[in-house]
Structures are given as structure tokens and as C-alpha cells.
Design an enzyme around this catalytic site. Structure first.
Site, PDB file in Angstrom:
ATOM      1  N   GLY A 111       0.495  -1.044  -0.331  1.00  0.00           N
ATOM      2  CA  GLY A 111      -0.386   0.736  -0.041  1.00  0.00           C
ATOM      3  C   GLY A 111       0.776   1.413  -0.050  1.00  0.00           C
ATOM      4  O   GLY A 111       0.420   2.345   0.527  1.00  0.00           O
TER       5      GLY A 111
ATOM      6  N   ARG B  20      -8.761   4.286 -13.239  1.00  0.00           N
ATOM      7  CA  ARG B  20      -8.795   4.473 -11.792  1.00  0.00           C
ATOM      8  C   ARG B  20      -8.922   5.696 -12.183  1.00  0.00           C
ATOM      9  O   ARG B  20      -9.752   6.455 -10.754  1.00  0.00           O
ATOM     10  CB  ARG B  20      -7.379   4.919 -11.402  1.00  0.00           C
ATOM     11  CG  ARG B  20      -6.483   2.968 -11.776  1.00  0.00           C
ATOM     12  CD  ARG B  20      -5.289   3.138 -11.236  1.00  0.00           C
ATOM     13  NE  ARG B  20      -5.411   3.649  -9.328  1.00  0.00           N
ATOM     14  CZ  ARG B  20      -4.502   4.829  -8.694  1.00  0.00           C
ATOM     15  NH1 ARG B  20      -4.611   5.916  -9.225  1.00  0.00           N
ATOM     16  NH2 ARG B  20      -5.041   5.369  -7.617  1.00  0.00           N
TER      17      ARG B  20
ATOM     18  N   ARG C 158       2.588  -0.491  -6.589  1.00  0.00           N
ATOM     19  CA  ARG C 158       2.478   0.223  -7.508  1.00  0.00           C
ATOM     20  C   ARG C 158       3.281   1.425  -6.905  1.00  0.00           C
ATOM     21  O   ARG C 158       3.996   1.976  -8.043  1.00  0.00           O
ATOM     22  CB  ARG C 158       1.631   0.967  -6.191  1.00  0.00           C
ATOM     23  CG  ARG C 158       0.732   2.327  -7.075  1.00  0.00           C
ATOM     24  CD  ARG C 158       0.350   3.137  -6.137  1.00  0.00           C
ATOM     25  NE  ARG C 158      -0.747   2.653  -4.992  1.00  0.00           N
ATOM     26  CZ  ARG C 158      -2.193   2.765  -5.385  1.00  0.00           C
ATOM     27  NH1 ARG C 158      -2.520   3.159  -6.917  1.00  0.00           N
ATOM     28  NH2 ARG C 158      -2.672   1.937  -5.205  1.00  0.00           N
TER      29      ARG C 158
ATOM     30  N   CYS D 242     -17.310   5.983 -25.007  1.00  0.00           N
ATOM     31  CA  CYS D 242     -19.349   6.219 -24.954  1.00  0.00           C
ATOM     32  C   CYS D 242     -19.825   6.374 -23.388  1.00  0.00           C
ATOM     33  O   CYS D 242     -20.964   5.824 -23.195  1.00  0.00           O
ATOM     34  CB  CYS D 242     -19.941   5.601 -25.297  1.00  0.00           C
ATOM     35  SG  CYS D 242     -21.545   6.431 -25.879  1.00  0.00           S
TER      36      CYS D 242
ATOM     37  N   GLU E 180       4.676  -6.242   1.005  1.00  0.00           N
ATOM     38  CA  GLU E 180       4.139  -6.501  -0.220  1.00  0.00           C
ATOM     39  C   GLU E 180       3.774  -5.027  -1.349  1.00  0.00           C
ATOM     40  O   GLU E 180       2.988  -4.529  -1.843  1.00  0.00           O
ATOM     41  CB  GLU E 180       3.200  -6.900  -0.489  1.00  0.00           C
ATOM     42  CG  GLU E 180       2.860  -8.372   0.305  1.00  0.00           C
ATOM     43  CD  GLU E 180       1.979  -8.728   0.650  1.00  0.00           C
ATOM     44  OE1 GLU E 180       0.970  -8.418   0.601  1.00  0.00           O
ATOM     45  OE2 GLU E 180       1.380 -10.113   1.241  1.00  0.00           O
ATOM     46  N   PRO E 181       5.133  -4.421  -2.085  1.00  0.00           N
ATOM     47  CA  PRO E 181       4.828  -3.377  -2.388  1.00  0.00           C
ATOM     48  C   PRO E 181       4.615  -3.969  -4.302  1.00  0.00           C
ATOM     49  O   PRO E 181       4.990  -4.562  -4.721  1.00  0.00           O
ATOM     50  CB  PRO E 181       6.749  -2.378  -2.545  1.00  0.00           C
ATOM     51  CG  PRO E 181       7.821  -4.137  -2.456  1.00  0.00           C
ATOM     52  CD  PRO E 181       6.578  -4.503  -1.683  1.00  0.00           C
TER      53      PRO E 181
END
Length: 473
Positions: free
Chosen positions: A284, A370, A329, A401, A326-327
Site C-alpha cells: 500500500g 482509475r 504500485r 461512450c 508487498e510493494p
């Protein structure tokens, strides 16, 4: 500011967020948003690893994800070295699991292996990528709140190092698989510690009312530990796992989380006489998507987390278990930007005589969901040239669309922007290709790895034939 039924961004008086400043130079790059090798040449053209984006667009087309391999490897190595060094005296080092859900393909899994990291997967498909890449089973962790029997069988058969269990049903299911295959399996129990990270509600994963893990309140986590121990030797209890959310910029949440999970660790020692050898604090770790973000470097994170763990274990009179993180990102995110071509530039009048310029690009929510999903903010820059024009406030939107098909909510771009210009959006290495779709039957972009003046495809562009291949006449 008056309320508006479509949201605050549509209200009278809305200009742009307070953190977004009018740039003195629309060509300037904010280094924290880009991979280390990104710059501009003498003509103002964006370059990465010595390669012009004009050359990339000509050879590979747009949109395309452009991944700086050296930057990815450097960030992975920084987590590996820093956590090993900081936790060495406490518990003999730390294990870094790259969170494959951020972005995974066979080549990236090989880089992770090369750099000495472990790999966290959370589906049978991600496990298959790891197997194809040759990642050793003992260096793989398996997550997921609803793993199928087939996924558990694949994981146990490959000899993964640990499976993070998430429900009582899964404990029984996994015990049966491990017994049937004759393969004792390492297990961690995911604990929901009641900490709500300072992040978007949909990506804060440690508060009680959500799908992941066993809650500390009511004794579910303690009962999960008892059930895992009851299935020895088929299940081997390694430790507890806690993950408090995403886009976290300080260690305060980890402090509360660690105190609570180490408290359960101490209870397990007291009740069962079992001192679990591992503790996983999840991931995180945040990155800079815009100038509003100020992430901590890995060294600051590691030192802060080590101080917390040492203090809490000392208070509970426990030996410090081996720590893992647990990296995902924080490694993949800044290593990639997405390259688009502008299709239209459209000024739109707003209430009160104001206006906003909508810039449409040849991608959108199919390659970056995102913004629509999490209200995420991104930055962007004109990539194919320098400009001396005055900055104008724009909204970069996609070709789909949907009125919510927004890539960059607010950004100042040069007022001479026109169709055919290239835009680059930084920070798209995590959860963009991974969350991509074929909405409106749009083929997904390729991933282009760049290094030392060379570019190569590591995930090819989808084609219309790919889109039609699954249709059954």
C-alpha cells in the site's frame, strides 16, 4: 460553492483543485512523477531511456504503455536492499514480495526474480504467469479471498512458499488439497485489524466491514489460527498477515496495525505455545501521481516500520518474527507512462461565463479506469514538442461512450494544443494495464519496455481479430 446534482466539479465557481498551480513553464517536468530516464531533448520532445516518443509512436502506435525497465529494477532493488539492511539486526532481514496485481506479465516476473524479490499472486492466472517465468515456487505467495479448488491445487502442486488464507471454508479446502497431494503447505492467516487507511473507501482494506480477512473483533482471527493448527502437519502455520490499504504516505496506520496483530501473535504463543516465525505487514505504499502527493522513500518507510515492530514486540516480550512486505504500485507505478495522441480539442462553456477545454485522446477508461473508479488524479504533458503558448485549464478525456471517461481531471496544457499532438500521462504502471478492459470493443494497448536506447514489446497490442476470436458463431 453551490452544490450541483452531478457533483462538486460541476458547481458554479469550480476552477481547479487548490494543489494544481498554474505553471510558469508548461514544458517543465516534475521529476517525482516520472521514471528516472525521462527528459526532453533540444526540441522539447519527451525522451525515455534515450528514445524519443516520436520514434515510439511511429514504431508502436498509440496509445501505448511505456515502461522504463531500469527504473522498475532500481525501485525493486531499493526495497530489497533497504529492508534487508534495516531489519537485519532485528530479525535477520526482511522479505520483499512484489505485488503482481499492480502489473504482471512474464517478462516483469522475470525481472522480479532477477532482482531477488519474491512474488505475490492472487489468482490462478497470475500464478500461471509466475510459473511460465520460472519463478521458484518457494518464493511465491498466494492471496485471494475466494481461491478455487483448482487454484489451490495448482499452488500446492507447484510448491508455493505460502498461501494466505482468508476464510474458514478455505482452511478446510486447503487442508484437504494438501492432504490429498501429500504436500505440507505453509499458511499465513490474513487478519483484519480495524485500521482504515487514509485513502479512498474502495481501496482501504483493513476496516471491519469488507470482504478480506478474519476480524480481530469477535475472535474470528484467533479461531482461524486454531483451525490451521488443527490441520498440522498438512498446514504449517507461518504467521499473520495484515494489509491496511493503498496509497499510504506515512507509517501511522502501520503503527496501530502492528500493535494489534502482534497482540494476537502474543496470544497465540500464550495459548498454543507456538511462536510463529513470520509477520507480513502488506503493502500500500503510495506514489506521486500529481504534485499533491509526497511519498516517503523506502528507507524512511523501513526505518519507521522497524521502530514500530521492535517497540511492539519488546512490549509483548516476543522475538521479532521475520518481516515481509508487498510493494507493487511503489515499484511499477512511476516506471511507466501512457502515450496518447490527441484527437480533438473542444472548449466548453460553463455557468457564469467560464469555460473548460476538453482534450480527447485515443484511449481512455479502457486503459486507465482509475480516474472513473477511484476519483484518482493524474498529471500529463505535451510530449512531441515544446510550447511557448499560455497555459490553459484542460480535462483530458477518452474516446469511450461514457461521460465519466476521464483520464486526467484537471491539468494545465499549452493553449496551442491541437489534434495530432502527443500527450504523456505519468504514473500509469500500476493498476492501469492490470485493470484494463475491451470496453466498446477497444483493443488494449501494448506494453513497451525501454532500456539503454532500445525498445521492445513485452505485451503486444490487441487486435480486432483478438476481440472476435472468442465469439462463437
Amino acid at each position: 460553492m453551490r452544490a450541483h446534482e452531478a457533483g462538486a466539479l460541476h458547481a458554479d465557481g469550480y476552477g481547479h483543485p487548490s494543489w494544481l498551480r498554474v505553471p510558469a513553464d508548461v514544458n517543465a517536468l516534475v521529476p517525482s512523477l516520472w521514471s528516472a530516464s525521462v527528459g526532453r531533448d533540444g526540441e522539447g520532445v519527451l525522451t525515455v531511456a534515450g528514445i524519443s516518443v516520436l520514434d515510439l509512436a511511429r514504431e508502436f502506435g498509440t496509445p501505448a504503455y511505456v515502461l522504463d525497465e531500469d527504473d522498475f529494477r532500481t525501485r525493486a532493488g531499493a526495497f530489497r536492499d533497504t529492508y534487508t539492511e534495516v531489519f537485519d539486526d532485528l530479525c535477520g532481514g526482511a522479505d520483499v514480495y512484489y505485488a503482481g496485481k499492480a502489473f504482471l506479465c512474464t517478462e516483469v516476473a522475470r525481472w522480479v526474480d532477477d532482482e531477488g524479490l519474491r512474488l505475490d499472486v492472487c489468482s490462478g492466472g497470475e500464478l500461471a504467469v509466475a510459473v511460465r517465468a520460472g519463478m521458484p515456487g518457494e518464493r511465491i505467495g498466494v492471496h485471494g479471498n475466494n481461491k478455487s479448488v483448482a487454484e489451490l491445487e495448482a499452488a500446492v502442486s507447484y510448491g508455493v512458499g505460502r498461501i494466505v488464507v482468508d476464510s474458514f471454508e478455505e482452511i478446510e479446502r486447503l487442508a484437504e488439497v494438501a492432504d490429498r497431494l501429500g504436500t505440507p503447505t505453509g499458511v499465513m492467516v490474513r487478519v483484519t485489524v480495524g485500521v482504515e487507511a487514509h485513502t479512498h473507501e474502495f481501496i482501504a482494506t483493513a476496516h471491519e466491514d469488507q470482504k478480506f480477512g478474519f476480524s480481530l473483533s469477535g475472535g474470528a482471527a484467533a479461531e482461524a489460527v486454531r483451525r490451521v493448527l488443527a490441520h498440522a502437519p498438512h498446514l504449517q502455520l507461518l504467521g499473520l498477515h495484515s494489509h491496511i490499504g493503498s496509497q499510504i504516505f506515512d507509517t501511522s496506520g502501520f503503527e496501530v496495525s502492528a500493535r494489534r496483530v502482534i497482540g494476537l501473535h502474543a496470544e497465540v504463543v500464550a495459548e498454543h505455545g507456538v511462536e510463529m516465525p513470520e509477520l507480513d505487514l502488506g503493502g500500500g505504499f503510495g506514489i506521486a501521481y500529481t504534485t499533491e502527493h509526497d511519498p516517503l522513500p523506502p528507507k524512511s518507510l523501513a526505518v519507521g516500520m522497524a521502530e514500530i515492530i521492535e517497540r511492539e514486540c519488546r512490549a509483548s516480550r516476543l522475538a521479532v518474527p521475520r518481516i515481509s512486505i508487498e510493494p507493487g504500485r511503489a515499484i511499477a507505478g512511476p516506471s511507466t507512462f501512457t502515450l496518447y495522441e490527441v484527437g480533438t480539442v473542444k472548449p466548453v462553456g460553463l455557468d457564469g461565463g467560464a469555460s473548460r477545454t476538453y482534450v480527447s485522446v485515443d484511449g481512455g477508461m479502457s486503459d486507465n479506469i482509475r480516474t472513473a473508479l477511484y476519483d484518482a488524479n493524474y498529471s500529463c504533458t505535451v510530449a512531441n514538442r515544446a510550447s511557448t503558448a499560455e497555459p490553459m485549464l484542460t480535462r483530458v478525456v477518452g474516446k469511450h461512450c461514457e461521460s465519466g471517461d476521464i483520464v486526467v481531471m484537471d491539468e494545465f496544457l499549452p493553449s496551442d494544443l491541437s489534434a495530432g499532438d502527443l500527450l504523456a500521462v505519468p504514473g500509469t504502471g500500476a493498476y492501469c494495464r492490470a485493470l484494463s478492459s475491451q470496453y466498446n470493443h477497444t483493443p488494449r494497448p501494448p506494453v513497451i519496455a525501454v532500456r539503454d536506447g532500445r525498445a521492445r514489446v513485452i505485451v503486444r497490442r490487441e487486435t480486432v481479430d483478438d476481440l472476435l476470436a472468442l465469439d462463437v458463431p
